[in-house]
Design an enzyme around this catalytic site. Structure first.
Site, PDB file in Angstrom:
ATOM      1  N   HIS A   1       0.866  -1.188   0.000  1.00 41.39           N
ATOM      2  CA  HIS A   1       0.000   0.000   0.000  1.00 41.39           C
ATOM      3  C   HIS A   1       0.890   1.221   0.000  1.00 41.39           C
ATOM      4  O   HIS A   1       1.935   1.232   0.651  1.00 41.39           O
ATOM      5  CB  HIS A   1      -0.910   0.005   1.242  1.00 41.39           C
ATOM      6  CG  HIS A   1      -2.088   0.919   1.095  1.00 41.39           C
ATOM      7  ND1 HIS A   1      -2.013   2.260   1.352  1.00 41.39           N
ATOM      8  CD2 HIS A   1      -3.353   0.666   0.692  1.00 41.39           C
ATOM      9  CE1 HIS A   1      -3.202   2.802   1.122  1.00 41.39           C
ATOM     10  NE2 HIS A   1      -4.032   1.863   0.720  1.00 41.39           N
TER      11      HIS A   1
ATOM     12  N   GLU B   1      -7.711  -5.311   0.355  1.00 49.18           N
ATOM     13  CA  GLU B   1      -8.312  -6.077  -0.731  1.00 49.18           C
ATOM     14  C   GLU B   1      -8.199  -7.585  -0.510  1.00 49.18           C
ATOM     15  O   GLU B   1      -8.989  -8.355  -1.040  1.00 49.18           O
ATOM     16  CB  GLU B   1      -7.658  -5.697  -2.068  1.00 49.18           C
ATOM     17  CG  GLU B   1      -7.812  -4.249  -2.446  1.00 49.18           C
ATOM     18  CD  GLU B   1      -9.228  -3.864  -2.847  1.00 49.18           C
ATOM     19  OE1 GLU B   1     -10.187  -4.384  -2.246  1.00 49.18           O
ATOM     20  OE2 GLU B   1      -9.373  -3.046  -3.756  1.00 49.18           O
TER      21      GLU B   1
HETATM   22  N1  ACO Z   1       3.876  -7.815  -4.699  1.00 45.66           N
HETATM   23  C1  ACO Z   1       5.202  -7.816  -5.012  1.00 45.66           C
HETATM   24  N2  ACO Z   1       5.966  -6.713  -4.955  1.00 45.66           N
HETATM   25  C2  ACO Z   1       5.386  -5.568  -4.535  1.00 45.66           C
HETATM   26  C3  ACO Z   1       4.035  -5.514  -4.172  1.00 45.66           C
HETATM   27  C4  ACO Z   1       3.284  -6.704  -4.263  1.00 45.66           C
HETATM   28  N3  ACO Z   1       1.978  -6.709  -3.956  1.00 45.66           N
HETATM   29  N4  ACO Z   1       3.725  -4.240  -3.806  1.00 45.66           N
HETATM   30  C5  ACO Z   1       4.851  -3.530  -3.941  1.00 45.66           C
HETATM   31  N5  ACO Z   1       5.859  -4.331  -4.386  1.00 45.66           N
HETATM   32  C6  ACO Z   1       7.227  -3.947  -4.645  1.00 45.66           C
HETATM   33  C7  ACO Z   1       7.380  -3.322  -6.033  1.00 45.66           C
HETATM   34  O1  ACO Z   1       7.637  -4.286  -7.016  1.00 45.66           O
HETATM   35  C8  ACO Z   1       8.550  -2.402  -5.798  1.00 45.66           C
HETATM   36  O2  ACO Z   1       9.729  -3.155  -5.780  1.00 45.66           O
HETATM   37  P1  ACO Z   1      11.065  -2.610  -6.486  1.00 45.66           P
HETATM   38  O3  ACO Z   1      11.335  -1.280  -5.886  1.00 45.66           O
HETATM   39  O4  ACO Z   1      12.053  -3.655  -6.144  1.00 45.66           O
HETATM   40  O5  ACO Z   1      10.717  -2.496  -7.934  1.00 45.66           O
HETATM   41  C9  ACO Z   1       8.334  -1.909  -4.375  1.00 45.66           C
HETATM   42  O6  ACO Z   1       7.594  -2.927  -3.719  1.00 45.66           O
HETATM   43  C10 ACO Z   1       7.564  -0.616  -4.281  1.00 45.66           C
HETATM   44  O7  ACO Z   1       6.450  -0.698  -5.118  1.00 45.66           O
HETATM   45  P2  ACO Z   1       5.657   0.569  -5.618  1.00 45.66           P
HETATM   46  O8  ACO Z   1       4.820   0.176  -6.781  1.00 45.66           O
HETATM   47  O9  ACO Z   1       6.555   1.749  -5.790  1.00 45.66           O
HETATM   48  O10 ACO Z   1       4.799   0.888  -4.390  1.00 45.66           O
HETATM   49  P3  ACO Z   1       3.452   1.651  -4.447  1.00 45.66           P
HETATM   50  O11 ACO Z   1       3.396   2.490  -3.258  1.00 45.66           O
HETATM   51  O12 ACO Z   1       3.219   2.364  -5.717  1.00 45.66           O
HETATM   52  O13 ACO Z   1       2.482   0.398  -4.387  1.00 45.66           O
HETATM   53  C11 ACO Z   1       0.476  -0.740  -4.725  1.00 45.66           C
HETATM   54  C12 ACO Z   1       1.215   0.363  -3.940  1.00 45.66           C
HETATM   55  C13 ACO Z   1       0.220  -0.227  -6.133  1.00 45.66           C
HETATM   56  C14 ACO Z   1      -0.840  -0.993  -4.024  1.00 45.66           C
HETATM   57  C15 ACO Z   1       1.352  -2.044  -4.781  1.00 45.66           C
HETATM   58  O14 ACO Z   1       1.686  -2.456  -3.481  1.00 45.66           O
HETATM   59  C16 ACO Z   1       0.669  -3.169  -5.550  1.00 45.66           C
HETATM   60  O15 ACO Z   1       0.743  -3.193  -6.777  1.00 45.66           O
HETATM   61  N6  ACO Z   1      -0.022  -4.107  -4.829  1.00 45.66           N
HETATM   62  C17 ACO Z   1      -0.718  -5.189  -5.489  1.00 45.66           C
HETATM   63  C18 ACO Z   1      -2.093  -4.719  -5.983  1.00 45.66           C
HETATM   64  C19 ACO Z   1      -3.072  -4.467  -4.850  1.00 45.66           C
HETATM   65  O16 ACO Z   1      -3.157  -5.216  -3.891  1.00 45.66           O
HETATM   66  N7  ACO Z   1      -3.855  -3.366  -4.997  1.00 45.66           N
HETATM   67  C20 ACO Z   1      -4.847  -2.960  -4.011  1.00 45.66           C
HETATM   68  C21 ACO Z   1      -4.343  -1.777  -3.239  1.00 45.66           C
HETATM   69  S1  ACO Z   1      -5.424  -1.339  -1.906  1.00 45.66           S
HETATM   70  C22 ACO Z   1      -6.561  -0.280  -2.569  1.00 45.66           C
HETATM   71  O17 ACO Z   1      -6.379   0.364  -3.543  1.00 45.66           O
HETATM   72  C23 ACO Z   1      -7.876  -0.187  -1.895  1.00 45.66           C
END
Ligand code: ACO
Length: 372
Positions: free
Chosen positions: A261, A316
């Site tokens: 998140h 989620e």
């Molecule tokens: N699985 C694997 N790796 C992850 C995940 C995940 N669920 N979430 C973040 N990471 C990793 C990214 O790959 C990245 O790694 P890197 O720097 O080595 O490339 C690092 O963690 C940071 O990721 P970001 O995308 O910069 O983090 P951000 O703050 O943008 O992410 C997000 C938030 C988009 C929710 C992300 O965690 C994700 O894609 N989760 C999976 C989808 C999900 O569950 N969405 C629902 C969100 S809750 C809501 O909206 C109500």
């Protein structure tokens, strides 16, 4: 500027995701990502869900946004019943064009059918009325069934489940869905709420702002994750499959749905509310037991794969388990989220319209300056 400097500037700008930008002052909700706390309309989310039903939460949010003469919960319940009847008048037209659309695409189309002005009901009431009517009908269409009209005497959660399944829901199901809708009703400056506020700031009107919010919500990085959470659990299959599936998926660089998140750096407090709700609704649920095992293994795998990142369970993950336990089809999940979040979206739109100032940020040009 050298090519390298330009690339770095571009990367910084586009990679920031506006993390540190404060885009509004709001009286609607506060998300404390470090402590894992969420306050909606002045109350911690757990208390709000105990104290009021969905209509009460919407009324509180609208009052907090500065709306005058907000009806009380019982009056709003009746007005939303009228709004559902009005929305049902669109169903035949909507069903004629949605056969080949997904449920969330159909909901996006349905909300677009609403007029900006109406003499009897406010746009926020028409939106809250239309969501359950359209969503239930779209799910039934996917199952090859004809839509069922609303019962204006019921509350939103109960009538939605009745229109979806063709029978009055159990009290436990009604309460479970109602608590879900309250819990997701608002959540700070998330992507769809920000989108709604940007559109509202152009004075395009509440209906257009909510259509735009649905478009932002449907992406898998925001509200589109819970369906894929169940796909993930199905794909893992059983206890033996957990470790190899996690290893393979992380090696491919894929994201694990229901984890991570932007704001929460501890477990999302809503995940626990939903975890407990499923435990009450279906205490013997094998799905819940399995989901808890997968959660534990996933968190350990993420810590090992990305030791410098804090990635915890987001709401989620247990949304998926709760909505499945309520008997909702997977394709309805994002739409049910939209139904709850409409309370917050419309409150933010009211708040934004009161501010009255166009949202128009700056950008930094990193392209070339060419001669002639
Ligand atoms: N699985 C694997 N790796 C992850 C995940 C995940 N669920 N979430 C973040 N990471 C990793 C990214 O790959 C990245 O790694 P890197 O720097 O080595 O490339 C690092 O963690 C940071 O990721 P970001 O995308 O910069 O983090 P951000 O703050 O943008 O992410 C997000 C938030 C988009 C929710 C992300 O965690 C994700 O894609 N989760 C999976 C989808 C999900 O569950 N969405 C629902 C969100 S809750 C809501 O909206 C109500």
């Amino acid at each position: 500027m050298t090519d390298l400097a330009m690339d770095q500037t571009l990367e910084n700008v586009s990679a920031s995701g506006l993390d540190d930008v404060v885009s509004a002052h709001t009286a609607l909700s506060m998300v404390d990502g470090a402590a894992g706390e969420l306050v909606i309309a002045g109350l911690p989310v757990e208390k709000l869900a105990e104290k009021v039903g969905f209509e009460g939460a919407a009324a509180r949010l609208w009052a907090a946004a500065g709306m005058a003469n907000v009806p009380d919960e019982a009056v709003l319940c009746r007005r939303l019943g009228q709004a559902r009847l009005a929305a049902a008048a669109h169903l035949d037209g909507l069903m004629a064009v949605t056969e080949r659309l997904s449920v969330i695409e159909g909901l996006r189309a349905g909300i677009s059918l609403l007029a900006d002005s109406d003499e009897t009901l406010l746009p926020q009431e028409r939106l809250l009325g239309a969501m359950p009517v359209f969503l239930a009908a779209l799910c039934r269409q996917k199952a090859g069934q004809r839509w069922i009209g609303p019962d204006a005497g019921l509350g939103t959660a109960e009538d939605f489940l009745r229109m979806l399944n063709g029978a009055k829901p159990s009290e436990a199901a009604r309460k479970g869905l109602d608590a879900y809708l309250v819990t997701v009703s608002d959540h700070g400056m998330n992507a769809s709420t920000f989108t709604a506020r940007v559109v509202a700031s152009t004075r395009a009107g509440m209906i257009s702002a909510v259509v735009a919010a649905i478009c932002a919500l449907k992406g898998p990085l925001h509200g589109g994750a819970p369906g894929p959470v169940l796909d993930m659990l199905d794909e893992i299959g059983g206890d033996q499959g957990i470790a190899p599936w996690l290893k393979g998926t992380l090696e491919k660089g894929e994201r694990l749905m229901g984890f991570g998140h932007r704001v929460y750096k501890v477990r999302d407090p809503r995940a626990e509310v939903f975890n407990a709700a499923v435990a009450r609704l279906a205490p013997e649920s094998e799905r819940l037991q399995f989901a808890r095992k997968v959660e534990e293994a996933t968190l350990a795998a993420l810590r090992a794969a990305k030791p410098d990142r804090v990635i915890e369970t987001n709401m989620e993950y247990y949304t998926a388990i709760l909505l499945e336990a309520l008997g909702l089809p997977r394709e309805a999940f994002t739409g049910v989220f939209a139904m709850g979040r409409t309370a917050g979206w419309t409150a933010h739109i009211i708040e934004q319209e009161r501010v009255g100032r166009l949202i128009r940020p700056q950008s930094i040009y990193v392209g070339p300056l060419l001669d002639g």
